[in-house]
Scaffold this motif. Sequence first.
Motif, mmCIF file in Angstrom:
data_model
loop_
_atom_site.group_PDB
_atom_site.id
_atom_site.type_symbol
_atom_site.label_atom_id
_atom_site.label_comp_id
_atom_site.label_asym_id
_atom_site.label_seq_id
_atom_site.Cartn_x
_atom_site.Cartn_y
_atom_site.Cartn_z
ATOM 1 N N GLY A 92 3.749 32.457 13.793
ATOM 2 C CA GLY A 92 3.458 31.691 15.164
ATOM 3 C C GLY A 92 2.322 30.754 14.699
ATOM 4 O O GLY A 92 1.799 30.722 13.782
ATOM 5 N N ARG A 93 1.830 30.042 16.003
ATOM 6 C CA ARG A 93 0.877 29.344 15.673
ATOM 7 C C ARG A 93 -0.291 29.479 16.342
ATOM 8 O O ARG A 93 -1.279 28.673 16.639
ATOM 9 N N GLY A 94 -0.513 30.784 16.688
ATOM 10 C CA GLY A 94 -1.610 31.447 17.277
ATOM 11 C C GLY A 94 -2.680 31.388 16.097
ATOM 12 O O GLY A 94 -2.603 31.537 14.876
ATOM 13 N N PRO A 95 -3.891 31.933 16.734
ATOM 14 C CA PRO A 95 -5.175 31.990 15.548
ATOM 15 C C PRO A 95 -4.826 33.350 14.825
ATOM 16 O O PRO A 95 -5.606 33.149 13.570
ATOM 17 N N THR B 227 -0.336 32.321 29.836
ATOM 18 C CA THR B 227 -1.562 31.738 29.687
ATOM 19 C C THR B 227 -1.975 32.346 28.047
ATOM 20 O O THR B 227 -1.741 33.433 27.790
ATOM 21 N N ALA B 228 -2.274 31.247 27.271
ATOM 22 C CA ALA B 228 -2.589 32.049 25.873
ATOM 23 C C ALA B 228 -3.763 30.917 25.439
ATOM 24 O O ALA B 228 -4.079 29.799 25.728
ATOM 25 N N ARG B 229 -4.384 31.278 24.148
ATOM 26 C CA ARG B 229 -5.444 30.488 23.412
ATOM 27 C C ARG B 229 -4.986 30.413 22.104
ATOM 28 O O ARG B 229 -4.332 31.086 21.245
ATOM 29 N N LEU B 230 -5.647 29.085 21.742
ATOM 30 C CA LEU B 230 -5.161 28.561 20.531
ATOM 31 C C LEU B 230 -6.316 28.036 19.882
ATOM 32 O O LEU B 230 -6.756 26.920 20.308
ATOM 33 N N ASN B 231 -7.168 28.616 18.827
ATOM 34 C CA ASN B 231 -8.317 28.263 18.414
ATOM 35 C C ASN B 231 -8.515 28.704 16.964
ATOM 36 O O ASN B 231 -9.086 29.526 16.416
ATOM 37 N N PRO B 232 -7.621 27.919 15.848
ATOM 38 C CA PRO B 232 -7.549 28.400 14.727
ATOM 39 C C PRO B 232 -9.075 28.027 13.836
ATOM 40 O O PRO B 232 -9.813 27.160 14.255
#
Length: 391
Positions: free
Chosen positions: A184-187, A30-35
């Motif tokens: 990576g693509r995370g915040p 589970t991961a969050r992506l909120n740039p």
Amino acid sequence: MRQDKPSLVELFRQDQARVDYIHRRTSNATARLNPIGDSLFARVPATINYDISRYSHIVNIGLGIPTKFFSFTFDTGSDLTWTQCVPCVNCYNQTNKINDPTQSFTFTNIPCNSYYCTQLHQFDCSSTYTCLYEQEYADNSKTNGSLIKDSLTLSNDIVYDFVFGCGHDNTGIFGHVDGILGLGRGPLSIINQKPHLYNKIFSYCLPSRPDTIGYLELGSSVLGVRYTPMLTKPEMPSYYFLNLIDISIGGERLGLPPTIFSEPGTMLDSGTAFSYLPPSVYSILRNIFRNYMRNYTMAPPIYNLDTCYDISNYPMVFVPEMSFIYDGEVMTNLDSTGILFVFNKSQACFPFIQNEDDSEVVVIGSMQHLTYSVVYDVGNSQIGFGANGCS
């Protein structure tokens, strides 16, 4: 504390542990992506330096004002950028002097209720309410410290208020790099921290030898590349996926159903050295390769590389051409190092490893995209490949 040079077996275990971690993440992550939401352009040389790290590609990045430069390895499979910092509770021997952020005019601590702190997988509050982080990697390497803001210098660009980790307790196999640059693509990645600066696009070319130079470039595309769609796995939103549809060897495609790659998913990962293939694909590919190499003397396997050769008595070695074919018929011809990796003259190995079963994620490691310009156009969800990217 000095870190001894890791053995070859430890490096293989590190690579395997990273892929095992990727496979576990696809099952239960589970991961969050909120740039967060005048583009700049930054290009820095990327090199191989065996004195720093055997399999990593190194870029020099400046931190703080006045600026001090550090040798980082960049990683598309990590979001957090970090470097070792004083006070040093437990640090390994690195290339440059350990960073002291208090000497920078632009350094500030981050409170533990801030947005970036809460985006960490593991965070805590110090006694003064500043953000503490812990980042553990697949091979059990670990960095602990403070999450801070300071200036980041890339080429001629100065990026203010860049959030990164200041590691005070760092253990594991990091070679002698000063830190890791997370792409990576995370915040927490630089791509999402500063989307207005670099348009959520970066590219690199990984050199195949220490006598050639590659690059890492932020904020601009590259001419002469062909694009394939960038895919996302919901359970692993920080990682870069694409659709591998076939492999060619000796000018002939394997002709396997594309679902053998698309059903588990295929990840492009600069931080994994070798490529990890479904067993049904690997066995066919290995048998064809062995047939091409039948006139060379086989050598014992190295860890989980089971097809190796003793080439000490051969002045010239000829390997079959190999290519990966991605969605849209985007073809990458593998560099010779990505077909036969020479550890020494008595052991040169086919640098592919088979997964446990066909359901596990396919991982395309750095050896299989050496010398190509690889463009990660995150904003337009596409990945591009262009031949002859390194000088």
